[in-house]
Design a protein around this motif. Structure first.
Motif, PDB file in Angstrom:
ATOM      1  N   LEU A   1      57.289 -37.523  -7.413  1.00 30.53           N
ATOM      2  CA  LEU A   1      55.996 -36.927  -7.067  1.00 30.53           C
ATOM      3  C   LEU A   1      55.079 -36.877  -8.292  1.00 30.53           C
ATOM      4  N   GLY A   2      55.643 -36.580  -9.452  1.00 33.96           N
ATOM      5  CA  GLY A   2      54.863 -36.612 -10.690  1.00 33.96           C
ATOM      6  C   GLY A   2      54.383 -38.018 -11.009  1.00 33.96           C
ATOM      7  N   CYS A   3      55.244 -38.997 -10.798  1.00 30.89           N
ATOM      8  CA  CYS A   3      54.852 -40.399 -11.005  1.00 30.89           C
ATOM      9  C   CYS A   3      53.722 -40.786 -10.057  1.00 30.89           C
ATOM     10  N   ALA A   4      53.814 -40.339  -8.809  1.00 32.20           N
ATOM     11  CA  ALA A   4      52.768 -40.654  -7.831  1.00 32.20           C
ATOM     12  C   ALA A   4      51.423 -40.107  -8.287  1.00 32.20           C
ATOM     13  N   ALA A   5      51.424 -38.876  -8.778  1.00 34.79           N
ATOM     14  CA  ALA A   5      50.169 -38.275  -9.258  1.00 34.79           C
ATOM     15  C   ALA A   5      49.627 -39.042 -10.460  1.00 34.79           C
ATOM     16  N   ALA A   6      50.501 -39.375 -11.397  1.00 35.10           N
ATOM     17  CA  ALA A   6      50.062 -40.114 -12.591  1.00 35.10           C
ATOM     18  C   ALA A   6      49.527 -41.494 -12.213  1.00 35.10           C
ATOM     19  N   LEU A   7      50.207 -42.178 -11.318  1.00 31.94           N
ATOM     20  CA  LEU A   7      49.756 -43.503 -10.884  1.00 31.94           C
ATOM     21  C   LEU A   7      48.403 -43.425 -10.184  1.00 31.94           C
ATOM     22  N   ALA A   8      48.214 -42.413  -9.363  1.00 33.82           N
ATOM     23  CA  ALA A   8      46.930 -42.249  -8.678  1.00 33.82           C
ATOM     24  C   ALA A   8      45.810 -41.995  -9.683  1.00 33.82           C
ATOM     25  N   LEU A   9      46.104 -41.224 -10.716  1.00 33.77           N
ATOM     26  CA  LEU A   9      45.097 -40.975 -11.754  1.00 33.77           C
ATOM     27  C   LEU A   9      44.754 -42.258 -12.512  1.00 33.77           C
ATOM     28  N   VAL A  10      45.771 -43.008 -12.915  1.00 33.80           N
ATOM     29  CA  VAL A  10      45.536 -44.263 -13.645  1.00 33.80           C
ATOM     30  C   VAL A  10      44.732 -45.229 -12.772  1.00 33.80           C
ATOM     31  N   ALA A  11      45.108 -45.358 -11.502  1.00 33.37           N
ATOM     32  CA  ALA A  11      44.423 -46.289 -10.602  1.00 33.37           C
ATOM     33  C   ALA A  11      42.988 -45.853 -10.319  1.00 33.37           C
TER      34      ALA A  11
ATOM     35  N   GLU B   1      41.232 -56.749 -11.737  1.00 31.99           N
ATOM     36  CA  GLU B   1      41.329 -55.287 -11.781  1.00 31.99           C
ATOM     37  C   GLU B   1      41.520 -54.711 -10.385  1.00 31.99           C
ATOM     38  N   ALA B   2      40.854 -55.278  -9.399  1.00 28.91           N
ATOM     39  CA  ALA B   2      41.000 -54.804  -8.017  1.00 28.91           C
ATOM     40  C   ALA B   2      42.440 -54.991  -7.536  1.00 28.91           C
ATOM     41  N   ARG B   3      43.035 -56.143  -7.863  1.00 31.96           N
ATOM     42  CA  ARG B   3      44.442 -56.380  -7.485  1.00 31.96           C
ATOM     43  C   ARG B   3      45.358 -55.393  -8.189  1.00 31.96           C
ATOM     44  N   LEU B   4      45.124 -55.168  -9.488  1.00 33.35           N
ATOM     45  CA  LEU B   4      45.957 -54.234 -10.237  1.00 33.35           C
ATOM     46  C   LEU B   4      45.820 -52.823  -9.678  1.00 33.35           C
ATOM     47  N   ARG B   5      44.594 -52.402  -9.372  1.00 34.89           N
ATOM     48  CA  ARG B   5      44.394 -51.082  -8.764  1.00 34.89           C
ATOM     49  C   ARG B   5      45.163 -50.959  -7.452  1.00 34.89           C
ATOM     50  N   SER B   6      45.129 -52.020  -6.662  1.00 28.31           N
ATOM     51  CA  SER B   6      45.848 -52.020  -5.389  1.00 28.31           C
ATOM     52  C   SER B   6      47.349 -51.855  -5.604  1.00 28.31           C
ATOM     53  N   VAL B   7      47.901 -52.579  -6.565  1.00 34.02           N
ATOM     54  CA  VAL B   7      49.336 -52.471  -6.863  1.00 34.02           C
ATOM     55  C   VAL B   7      49.667 -51.066  -7.361  1.00 34.02           C
ATOM     56  N   LEU B   8      48.829 -50.513  -8.238  1.00 34.64           N
ATOM     57  CA  LEU B   8      49.055 -49.153  -8.738  1.00 34.64           C
ATOM     58  C   LEU B   8      49.030 -48.141  -7.592  1.00 34.64           C
ATOM     59  N   ARG B   9      48.104 -48.312  -6.666  1.00 34.53           N
ATOM     60  CA  ARG B   9      48.015 -47.391  -5.518  1.00 34.53           C
ATOM     61  C   ARG B   9      49.213 -47.546  -4.584  1.00 34.53           C
ATOM     62  N   GLN B  10      49.682 -48.768  -4.398  1.00 37.07           N
ATOM     63  CA  GLN B  10      50.876 -48.991  -3.576  1.00 37.07           C
ATOM     64  C   GLN B  10      52.101 -48.361  -4.242  1.00 37.07           C
ATOM     65  N   ASP B  11      52.188 -48.494  -5.542  1.00 39.64           N
ATOM     66  CA  ASP B  11      53.269 -47.874  -6.306  1.00 39.64           C
ATOM     67  C   ASP B  11      53.199 -46.351  -6.146  1.00 39.64           C
ATOM     68  N   ALA B  12      51.995 -45.791  -6.249  1.00 40.23           N
ATOM     69  CA  ALA B  12      51.813 -44.340  -6.080  1.00 40.23           C
ATOM     70  C   ALA B  12      52.242 -43.896  -4.688  1.00 40.23           C
ATOM     71  N   ALA B  13      51.857 -44.656  -3.674  1.00 37.73           N
ATOM     72  CA  ALA B  13      52.217 -44.308  -2.296  1.00 37.73           C
ATOM     73  C   ALA B  13      53.729 -44.355  -2.088  1.00 37.73           C
ATOM     74  N   ALA B  14      54.381 -45.372  -2.641  1.00 34.85           N
ATOM     75  CA  ALA B  14      55.833 -45.485  -2.519  1.00 34.85           C
ATOM     76  C   ALA B  14      56.518 -44.320  -3.230  1.00 34.85           C
ATOM     77  N   CYS B  15      56.032 -43.967  -4.415  1.00 33.64           N
ATOM     78  CA  CYS B  15      56.602 -42.831  -5.150  1.00 33.64           C
ATOM     79  C   CYS B  15      56.425 -41.537  -4.369  1.00 33.64           C
ATOM     80  N   ALA B  16      55.242 -41.335  -3.801  1.00 32.47           N
ATOM     81  CA  ALA B  16      54.979 -40.118  -3.035  1.00 32.47           C
ATOM     82  C   ALA B  16      55.886 -40.039  -1.802  1.00 32.47           C
TER      83      ALA B  16
ATOM     84  N   PHE C   1      58.851 -41.546  -1.217  1.00 34.52           N
ATOM     85  CA  PHE C   1      60.250 -41.325  -1.572  1.00 34.52           C
ATOM     86  C   PHE C   1      60.443 -39.961  -2.239  1.00 34.52           C
ATOM     87  N   GLY C   2      59.452 -39.510  -2.982  1.00 32.56           N
ATOM     88  CA  GLY C   2      59.527 -38.183  -3.594  1.00 32.56           C
ATOM     89  C   GLY C   2      59.594 -37.093  -2.549  1.00 32.56           C
ATOM     90  N   LEU C   3      58.772 -37.207  -1.512  1.00 30.65           N
ATOM     91  CA  LEU C   3      58.811 -36.227  -0.416  1.00 30.65           C
ATOM     92  C   LEU C   3      60.148 -36.284   0.317  1.00 30.65           C
TER      93      LEU C   3
END
Length: 132
Positions: A57-67, A10-25, A27-29
């Protein structure tokens, strides 16, 4: 699966989700605030870059919430995987549709983005399989 193995998974998955959120944020900006630069370098005009940026940016917010949930929800992670798979396919196809007059760099960036999003989908899908 032991509790320790599940916690590490779960810790690894959370990390990947957060990295995905950061990348989305990031590129969105870039796509929204830097649309003039994106247009000049990539050939992706504001009519494409701004809506894509808002989506990211919406994906980044959703990913951060899921993570950030106390316990990851498998269905939500599967939703993330499905979204990433669709986004990767769209990014990979767009340069070849003729809908956008991309520069060579624009084609490379979109195809590279498709590969990155597909990688996130695979990593998150692997993590989702390990959730109960």
């Amino acid at each position: 699966m032991t509790t320790t193995t599940r916690s590490a998974s779960e810790a690894r998955l959370r990390s990947v989700l957060r990295q995905d959120a950061a990348a989305c944020a990031a590129f969105g900006l870039l796509m929204t605030a830097g649309f003039a630069l994106v247009d000049r370098l990539l050939g992706l005009g504001p009519a494409w870059s701004v809506p894509l940026g808002v989506y990211l940016l919406g994906c980044a917010a959703a990913l951060a919430l899921v993570a950030g949930y106390p316990a990851l929800v498998r269905g939500q992670v599967i939703g993330v995987v499905a979204n990433n798979a669709a986004a990767a396919a769209a990014l990979a196809a767009l340069p070849f549709t003729g809908l956008v007059d991309l520069t060579v760099l624009g084609t490379i960036v979109l195809l590279g983005g498709a590969a990155l999003v597909a990688l996130f989908a695979v990593l998150e899908g692997t993590g989702a399989k390990r959730l109960a």
